[in-house]
Design an enzyme around this catalytic site. Structure first.
Site, PDB file in Angstrom:
ATOM      1  CG  MET A  28     -11.662  -9.357  13.278  1.00  0.00           C
ATOM      2  SD  MET A  28     -12.865 -10.552  13.684  1.00  0.00           S
ATOM      3  CE  MET A  28     -13.092 -12.284  12.663  1.00  0.00           C
ATOM      4  CG  LEU A  31      -2.858 -10.496   9.952  1.00  0.00           C
ATOM      5  CD1 LEU A  31      -1.217  -9.122   8.901  1.00  0.00           C
ATOM      6  CD2 LEU A  31      -3.862 -10.116   9.568  1.00  0.00           C
ATOM      7  CG  HIS A  32      -4.841 -15.994   6.110  1.00  0.00           C
ATOM      8  ND1 HIS A  32      -5.508 -15.186   4.817  1.00  0.00           N
ATOM      9  CD2 HIS A  32      -5.625 -16.431   6.986  1.00  0.00           C
ATOM     10  CE1 HIS A  32      -6.754 -15.280   5.063  1.00  0.00           C
ATOM     11  NE2 HIS A  32      -6.631 -15.333   6.340  1.00  0.00           N
ATOM     12  CG  HIS A  35      -5.684 -11.261   6.333  1.00  0.00           C
ATOM     13  ND1 HIS A  35      -5.426 -12.801   7.347  1.00  0.00           N
ATOM     14  CD2 HIS A  35      -6.980 -10.654   6.657  1.00  0.00           C
ATOM     15  CE1 HIS A  35      -6.417 -12.490   8.461  1.00  0.00           C
ATOM     16  NE2 HIS A  35      -7.356 -11.935   7.583  1.00  0.00           N
ATOM     17  CD  GLN A  59     -16.643  -8.691  12.810  1.00  0.00           C
ATOM     18  OE1 GLN A  59     -16.018  -7.907  13.029  1.00  0.00           O
ATOM     19  NE2 GLN A  59     -16.367 -10.255  12.162  1.00  0.00           N
ATOM     20  CG  ASP A 150     -14.932 -12.607   4.735  1.00  0.00           C
ATOM     21  OD1 ASP A 150     -16.020 -13.266   5.524  1.00  0.00           O
ATOM     22  OD2 ASP A 150     -14.073 -12.538   4.531  1.00  0.00           O
ATOM     23  CB  SER A 185     -10.290 -18.934   6.164  1.00  0.00           C
ATOM     24  OG  SER A 185     -11.132 -18.989   7.223  1.00  0.00           O
ATOM     25  CB  SER A 186      -8.380 -16.713  10.940  1.00  0.00           C
ATOM     26  OG  SER A 186      -7.958 -15.628   9.797  1.00  0.00           O
TER      27      SER A 186
HETATM   28  P1  AMP Z   1     -11.025 -11.338   8.796  1.00  0.00           P
HETATM   29  O1  AMP Z   1      -9.456 -11.632   9.448  1.00  0.00           O
HETATM   30  O2  AMP Z   1     -10.935 -12.799   8.741  1.00  0.00           O
HETATM   31  O3  AMP Z   1     -11.547 -10.614   9.452  1.00  0.00           O
HETATM   32  O4  AMP Z   1     -10.902 -11.073   7.583  1.00  0.00           O
HETATM   33  C1  AMP Z   1      -9.755  -9.818   7.295  1.00  0.00           C
HETATM   34  C2  AMP Z   1     -10.452  -9.010   5.705  1.00  0.00           C
HETATM   35  O5  AMP Z   1      -9.202  -9.803   4.925  1.00  0.00           O
HETATM   36  C3  AMP Z   1     -11.322  -9.187   4.482  1.00  0.00           C
HETATM   37  O6  AMP Z   1     -11.751  -8.108   4.705  1.00  0.00           O
HETATM   38  C4  AMP Z   1     -11.583 -10.820   4.872  1.00  0.00           C
HETATM   39  O7  AMP Z   1     -12.510 -10.598   3.405  1.00  0.00           O
HETATM   40  C5  AMP Z   1     -10.355 -10.642   3.777  1.00  0.00           C
HETATM   41  N1  AMP Z   1      -9.805 -11.761   4.244  1.00  0.00           N
HETATM   42  C6  AMP Z   1      -9.753 -12.387   4.920  1.00  0.00           C
HETATM   43  N2  AMP Z   1      -9.563 -14.312   3.944  1.00  0.00           N
HETATM   44  C7  AMP Z   1      -9.581 -13.317   2.392  1.00  0.00           C
HETATM   45  C8  AMP Z   1      -8.647 -14.648   1.370  1.00  0.00           C
HETATM   46  N3  AMP Z   1      -8.141 -16.423   1.370  1.00  0.00           N
HETATM   47  N4  AMP Z   1      -8.099 -13.938   0.215  1.00  0.00           N
HETATM   48  C9  AMP Z   1      -8.836 -12.168   0.770  1.00  0.00           C
HETATM   49  N5  AMP Z   1      -9.587 -11.595   1.285  1.00  0.00           N
HETATM   50  C10 AMP Z   1      -9.293 -12.410   2.358  1.00  0.00           C
END
Ligand code: AMP
Length: 288
Positions: A28, A31-32, A35, A59, A150, A185-186
């Site tokens: 989403m 990015l960090h 990701h 969601q 997640d 986390s974002s």
């Molecule tokens: P999101 O943008 O939050 O929907 O995350 C996109 C993907 O990145 C999802 O599969 C998350 O589980 C993964 N993700 C988010 N934070 C982390 C993290 N700290 N370590 C590994 N994967 C992550």
């Protein structure tokens, strides 16, 4: 780095690529490093690496949370490229949910109703399953990469892919953590300095539980209390802390086999989740 905004352009770009396989990293945005660790894993496995950036409205159970979700596409594209992505798919809402959209992919049962499903409402995983199904259909990747952070999402996506016969390998990548152990986390960007310090109680609570287990404590109730005490000491608002079966996500009474400890808290109204896989000492010994 190419950015495409329509499924038609995406399919064209994929058709032009060679046949070394396609890896998809659904995100989403915002990015960090977490990701990017997924992007690097995809880069190792495949010739074409696609990162999707789409803040999926279906969601979110909270309109304010959706509005507040950080968005910075230019930065995302730069970071995705730096980690080795070839293509960013950044559709708008109308591309993914055109006028008259009326289809929902729903995974039923305890894996969607418990934990995140209970706290965020069952529509949350309907939104996740529907958008992931659409992305997998649009890209037809050989592998799709998700974060173990997640954990419930991975369980739900694996179920959906198996049930619908989608020929994509689902890869779960380890949780990337900041110094001190906070899961990236974002949403961490929304933590004040003091909230960030208090949030460190989350990884501390998980380590406390792991430590107690390694000293032979297997009673899930006792283990949970040990973790809750750590969270309460920093006055974190706990939504749930549970020890569950890693596949079915049912609550376990004791940790006699590998189990997942999952936690969700609010710190100054920022919602954070984390988890750790618990392995009892005898199971570890058997592995050696
Ligand atoms: P999101 O943008 O939050 O929907 O995350 C996109 C993907 O990145 C999802 O599969 C998350 O589980 C993964 N993700 C988010 N934070 C982390 C993290 N700290 N370590 C590994 N994967 C992550």
């Amino acid at each position: 780095m190419r950015v495409v905004r329509t499924v038609a352009a995406l399919r064209e770009a994929i058709a032009e690529a060679g046949d070394g396989g396609v890896g998809l990293v659904p995100t989403m945005g915002a990015l960090h490093e977490g990701h990017l660790s997924l992007v690097r894993a995809a880069r190792q496995d495949h010739e074409l690496v696609i990162v999707s950036v789409f803040v999926n409205p279906t969601q979110f159970n909270d309109a304010a949370d959706l509005d507040a979700y950080p968005r910075d596409e230019a930065r995302d594209v730069e970071l995705a490229a730096s980690a080795g992505a070839d293509l960013v798919f950044a559709p708008n809402v109308a591309e993914m949910y055109p006028q008259g959209f009326a289809t929902t992919v729903r995974v039923t049962g305890s894996i969607t109703h418990r934990l995140e499903g209970a706290m965020r409402g069952s529509a949350h995983f309907d939104g996740v399953a529907t958008i992931v199904a659409k992305l997998l259909i649009a890209v037809s990747p050989d592998s799709a990469y998700f974060g173990a952070k997640d954990a419930q999402q991975v369980v739900v996506v694996r179920r959906m892919v198996a049930d619908l016969g989608i020929p994509t390998r689902i890869v779960s990548c380890p949780t990337s953590r900041e110094e001190g152990g906070l899961a990236r986390s974002s949403r961490n960007a929304r933590l004040s300095p003091s909230a960030r310090t208090r949030a460190l109680a989350i990884p501390r609570a998980l380590r406390e539980i792991e430590g107690a287990l390694s000293h032979g404590e297997m009673d899930a109730g006792v283990l949970k209390e040990r973790g809750l005490a750590v969270l309460r000491a920093d006055e974190l608002e706990v939504e749930y802390l549970e020890i569950v079966d890693p596949d079915g996500l049912e609550a376990l009474a004791s940790v006699t086999r590998p189990a997942l400890c999952v936690v969700a808290v609010r710190v100054e109204n920022v919602r954070l989740i984390d988890n750790v896989l618990l392995t009892p000492a005898h199971a570890l010994a058997a592995e050696r």
